[in-house]
Scaffold this active site. Sequence first.
Site, PDB file in Angstrom:
ATOM      1  N   GLU A  12       8.364 -38.066 -17.217  1.00 24.59           N
ATOM      2  CA  GLU A  12       9.206 -37.367 -18.185  1.00 24.59           C
ATOM      3  C   GLU A  12       8.393 -36.689 -19.287  1.00 24.59           C
ATOM      4  OE1 GLU A  12      13.212 -40.158 -17.920  1.00 24.59           O
ATOM      5  OE2 GLU A  12      11.510 -40.868 -19.096  1.00 24.59           O
ATOM      6  N   ASP A 196      20.428 -37.723 -11.033  1.00 21.70           N
ATOM      7  CA  ASP A 196      21.248 -38.367 -10.003  1.00 21.70           C
ATOM      8  C   ASP A 196      22.688 -38.440 -10.507  1.00 21.70           C
ATOM      9  OD1 ASP A 196      21.786 -41.240 -11.252  1.00 21.70           O
ATOM     10  OD2 ASP A 196      19.709 -40.704 -11.690  1.00 21.70           O
TER      11      ASP A 196
HETATM   12  N1  SAH Z   1      12.480 -47.271 -10.305  1.00 21.67           N
HETATM   13  C1  SAH Z   1      12.116 -46.770 -11.576  1.00 21.67           C
HETATM   14  C2  SAH Z   1      13.066 -47.355 -12.593  1.00 21.67           C
HETATM   15  C3  SAH Z   1      13.628 -46.308 -13.456  1.00 21.67           C
HETATM   16  S1  SAH Z   1      15.038 -46.832 -14.318  1.00 21.67           S
HETATM   17  C4  SAH Z   1      10.697 -47.140 -11.861  1.00 21.67           C
HETATM   18  O1  SAH Z   1      10.214 -48.043 -11.230  1.00 21.67           O
HETATM   19  O2  SAH Z   1      10.055 -46.512 -12.702  1.00 21.67           O
HETATM   20  C5  SAH Z   1      15.756 -45.272 -14.591  1.00 21.67           C
HETATM   21  C6  SAH Z   1      15.230 -44.504 -15.771  1.00 21.67           C
HETATM   22  O3  SAH Z   1      15.795 -43.211 -15.774  1.00 21.67           O
HETATM   23  C7  SAH Z   1      15.632 -45.116 -17.104  1.00 21.67           C
HETATM   24  O4  SAH Z   1      14.615 -44.905 -18.048  1.00 21.67           O
HETATM   25  C8  SAH Z   1      16.943 -44.390 -17.466  1.00 21.67           C
HETATM   26  O5  SAH Z   1      17.000 -44.010 -18.821  1.00 21.67           O
HETATM   27  C9  SAH Z   1      16.972 -43.144 -16.573  1.00 21.67           C
HETATM   28  N2  SAH Z   1      18.081 -43.050 -15.596  1.00 21.67           N
HETATM   29  C10 SAH Z   1      18.157 -42.080 -14.653  1.00 21.67           C
HETATM   30  N3  SAH Z   1      19.244 -42.255 -13.883  1.00 21.67           N
HETATM   31  C11 SAH Z   1      19.885 -43.360 -14.325  1.00 21.67           C
HETATM   32  C12 SAH Z   1      21.056 -44.060 -13.888  1.00 21.67           C
HETATM   33  N4  SAH Z   1      21.772 -43.641 -12.834  1.00 21.67           N
HETATM   34  N5  SAH Z   1      21.411 -45.187 -14.577  1.00 21.67           N
HETATM   35  C13 SAH Z   1      20.672 -45.611 -15.621  1.00 21.67           C
HETATM   36  N6  SAH Z   1      19.556 -44.989 -16.059  1.00 21.67           N
HETATM   37  C14 SAH Z   1      19.147 -43.870 -15.425  1.00 21.67           C
END
Ligand code: SAH
Length: 229
Positions: A12, A196
Site C-alpha cells: 500500500e 475485493d
Molecule cells: N493476508 C494478508 C492479510 C491482510 S488483512 C496478509 O497476510 O498480509 C487485509 C488488509 O486489507 C487489512 O489491512 C484491511 O484494512 C484491508 N482489507 C482489504 N479487504 C478487506 C476486507 N474484505 N475485510 C477487512 N479488511 C480488508
Amino acid sequence: MRLGIISALAEEQHGLIEAFEGPYKHIHGMREYTTGKLWEIDAVCVLSRIGKVAAAMTAAILVEKFGVTHIVFTGVAGSGDKNVNVGDIVVAEALVQHDFDASPLFPRFEIPLTGLSRFATDVALTERLANAAAKTTRVHRGLIASGDQFIGKLAQIQAIKAGLPDLLAVEMEGAAVAQVCFELGIPFAVIRTISDNANDDAAVDFMHFIKTVASRYAFEVIHNFCHPD
Ligand code: SAH
C-alpha cells in the site's frame, strides 16, 4: 504541515519510500518510520501492521514522537456497497468501529466517553485527497467501517451493512486512527482503494489486487496529493 502517512501493508506504500528526498529511518516499537521530504511536503511514512490496536499505536507515536500535525491513511478495503466496485476509491467522510458494542450501557457503535460512534475526517484534507484520487479512478465519499476481522463471507458483510446502511467500505484500521486523531486534535483523512467485495471471493480477490493494482494507485494518489499539478 508535517504529514504522517500510514498504511497497513508494504504494497500500500509501494514506491513512496524511494520518492523521499533525504530519507532517514528510525526503528521504534517494531515499526520503521521514514522521515524526510516527499515532493514539497515534510512527511513521515510508516507501516502500521494490521488491525485497530496496531493502527492506534502507530498514529499516537506519529503524533507524540515524530511531531506530525496531520495524518493520512492510505490502503485497500473491501466494498460495502453494490455501487462501489473493485478498483474504485473510497475517501472517508466518517469512520466507525463496526465491531464495537458496549450496549446496553452505551448505544451500539458508540465509543464510551466520547459520545460518538462516527468520527468525521478533516474536510480540507479529505477534499484534497479526493481531488488527487479523481485523477486516477472513480471516487466515492462516505462511511468506512473498521474492525478486527477480515470480511470474507457474504453473511458477514450483510450483517455489518444491516447495522450501517450507508456503509461504503470495510477495512481494519481507519476508525482506530480516527479515534486517536480525534482525541489528540489532529486533522486526518482516510483513502481506500477497493480490493475485493468483502464476500466469499474476498480472500482470493484481495491477494490478486494487492499484488497488481494497489501499489500503483497508492503512489499516484499520494504523489498528486503532495504535488498538485
Ligand atoms: N493476508 C494478508 C492479510 C491482510 S488483512 C496478509 O497476510 O498480509 C487485509 C488488509 O486489507 C487489512 O489491512 C484491511 O484494512 C484491508 N482489507 C482489504 N479487504 C478487506 C476486507 N474484505 N475485510 C477487512 N479488511 C480488508
